[in-house]
Scaffold this motif. Structure first.
Motif, short mmCIF file in Angstrom:
data_model
loop_
_atom_site.label_atom_id
_atom_site.label_comp_id
_atom_site.label_asym_id
_atom_site.label_seq_id
_atom_site.Cartn_x
_atom_site.Cartn_y
_atom_site.Cartn_z
N LEU A 29 0.80 -1.22 0.00
CA LEU A 29 0.00 0.00 0.00
C LEU A 29 0.84 1.28 0.00
O LEU A 29 0.30 2.36 0.26
N SER A 30 2.12 1.17 -0.30
CA SER A 30 3.01 2.33 -0.17
C SER A 30 2.57 3.52 -1.02
O SER A 30 2.56 4.66 -0.54
N ASN A 31 2.21 3.29 -2.28
CA ASN A 31 1.85 4.41 -3.16
C ASN A 31 0.60 5.15 -2.71
O ASN A 31 0.65 6.38 -2.50
N PRO A 32 -0.54 4.47 -2.52
CA PRO A 32 -1.72 5.21 -2.05
C PRO A 32 -1.52 5.78 -0.66
O PRO A 32 -2.04 6.87 -0.35
N GLU A 33 -0.76 5.08 0.19
CA GLU A 33 -0.51 5.58 1.54
C GLU A 33 0.29 6.87 1.50
O GLU A 33 -0.05 7.86 2.17
N GLN A 34 1.35 6.91 0.70
CA GLN A 34 2.17 8.11 0.61
C GLN A 34 1.40 9.26 -0.01
O GLN A 34 1.55 10.42 0.41
N GLN A 35 0.56 8.97 -0.97
CA GLN A 35 -0.25 10.03 -1.59
C GLN A 35 -1.23 10.61 -0.57
O GLN A 35 -1.45 11.84 -0.53
N TYR A 63 17.13 2.94 6.50
CA TYR A 63 16.04 2.57 7.40
C TYR A 63 14.80 2.17 6.62
O TYR A 63 14.35 2.89 5.73
N THR A 64 14.26 1.00 6.92
CA THR A 64 13.01 0.56 6.34
C THR A 64 12.19 -0.13 7.42
O THR A 64 12.74 -0.83 8.27
N ILE A 65 10.88 0.09 7.39
CA ILE A 65 10.01 -0.50 8.41
C ILE A 65 9.18 -1.64 7.83
O ILE A 65 8.31 -2.18 8.51
N ASP A 66 9.48 -2.00 6.58
CA ASP A 66 8.68 -3.03 5.91
C ASP A 66 9.43 -4.36 5.86
O ASP A 66 10.66 -4.40 5.79
N ALA A 67 8.66 -5.43 5.87
CA ALA A 67 9.21 -6.77 5.64
C ALA A 67 8.72 -7.21 4.26
O ALA A 67 7.70 -7.86 4.12
N GLY A 68 9.46 -6.78 3.24
CA GLY A 68 9.02 -7.08 1.88
C GLY A 68 7.76 -6.31 1.53
O GLY A 68 7.72 -5.08 1.61
N LEU A 69 6.71 -7.05 1.17
CA LEU A 69 5.45 -6.44 0.76
C LEU A 69 4.56 -6.05 1.93
O LEU A 69 3.52 -5.42 1.74
N LEU A 70 4.97 -6.45 3.13
CA LEU A 70 4.16 -6.16 4.31
C LEU A 70 4.81 -5.11 5.19
O LEU A 70 6.02 -5.14 5.43
N GLY A 71 4.00 -4.18 5.65
CA GLY A 71 4.45 -3.16 6.57
C GLY A 71 3.42 -2.97 7.67
O GLY A 71 2.40 -3.67 7.70
N PRO A 72 3.64 -2.03 8.57
CA PRO A 72 2.68 -1.78 9.66
C PRO A 72 1.27 -1.49 9.16
O PRO A 72 0.29 -1.91 9.79
N THR A 73 1.15 -0.80 8.04
CA THR A 73 -0.18 -0.47 7.51
C THR A 73 -0.93 -1.73 7.10
O THR A 73 -2.12 -1.90 7.42
N GLU A 74 -0.24 -2.63 6.40
CA GLU A 74 -0.89 -3.87 5.97
C GLU A 74 -1.30 -4.72 7.18
O GLU A 74 -2.38 -5.33 7.17
N ILE A 75 -0.47 -4.72 8.20
CA ILE A 75 -0.80 -5.49 9.40
C ILE A 75 -2.03 -4.91 10.08
O ILE A 75 -2.91 -5.66 10.54
#
Length: 232
Positions: free
Chosen positions: A20-26, A157-169
């Motif tokens: 969800l990085s693109n819509p989240e950042q937007q 620094y990255t907070i994601d584990a591949g395709l999953l990040g805090p937002t997806e969780i």
């Protein structure tokens, strides 16, 4: 300032790989200029923490009042996302960033919030399923440790584990809670499945981390040998 310039300014310090990085950042780029000036970065951190308390409260109300109160957690996760995602970004936008202060505060609050959310599930879950709350918190803590060690080794620094990040969780757990309201008891098996998935993700990320560490060791040894040759 254009949306493109704002987006570049806000996310210059990290690379996101989550789905969800693109819509989240937007969305964050849209929100940041609209945050009232009286709301500080620390204030947003407090808002995010309040969202975690809402999730904890939803579990307690779901257990002792009515199961439908679990839906409060969906709002709680949004509030948590809002505060957690915008606190650092608003500091960059206003040119008031405090890199190490913000980094330390973010990690501590993420951990405290995770513990409170896991505690909420422990109160809600029946019998031995309560142990899954401990497992979930431990596995998420493991993922947090990996991200900090990766930062130490690579300086990226990255907070994601591949395709999953805090937002997806947050999205996944929110869906699990909605399902629980309509299918009582399903949350226990969903959390069990999440724990299994997180375990294997952590195993894979730990393996990658060790390879990065090994490569870093070899690089530093080669540099030391080169320095010795120059001195001789």
């Amino acid at each position: 300032m254009s949306q493109e310039k704002i987006n570049k300014k806000l996310f210059q310090d990290r690379k996101r790989t989550n789905i969800l990085s693109n819509p989240e950042q937007q969305f964050i780029t849209y929100l940041v200029p609209r945050i009232p000036s009286w709301i500080s970065s620390d204030g947003l951190t407090a808002i995010g923490f309040f969202g975690s308390l809402m999730v904890l409260a939803s579990f307690l109300l779901g257990e002792y009042v009515h199961i439908s109160f679990l839906l409060l957690a969906v709002l709680g996760f949004f509030v948590q996302w809002f505060g957690d995602s915008l606190d650092g970004r608003i500091a960059y936008y206003r040119n008031k960033s405090r890199k190490w202060y913000g980094f330390a505060l973010d990690i501590v609050m993420d951990w405290v919030s995770t513990v409170f959310i896991g505690l909420g599930y422990v109160f809600y879950a029946p019998g031995d399923f309560k142990y899954l709350g401990f497992a979930l918190v431990s596995l998420y803590g493991w993922a947090m440790i990996i991200s900090q060690l990766r930062y130490r080794i690579t300086d990226h620094y990255t907070i994601d584990a591949g395709l999953l990040g805090p937002t997806e969780i947050r999205v996944v757990i929110s869906l699990v809670l909605v399902l629980e309201v309509f299918v009582p008891g399903s949350i226990n098996y969903s959390v069990f499945l999440i724990c299994i998935i997180l375990f294997f993700i952590n195993i894979g990320d730990t393996n990658k981390l060790l390879k990065l560490g090994d490569a870093k060791d070899k690089e530093e040894k080669a540099k030391k040998l080169a320095d010795i040759d120059v001195q001789n």
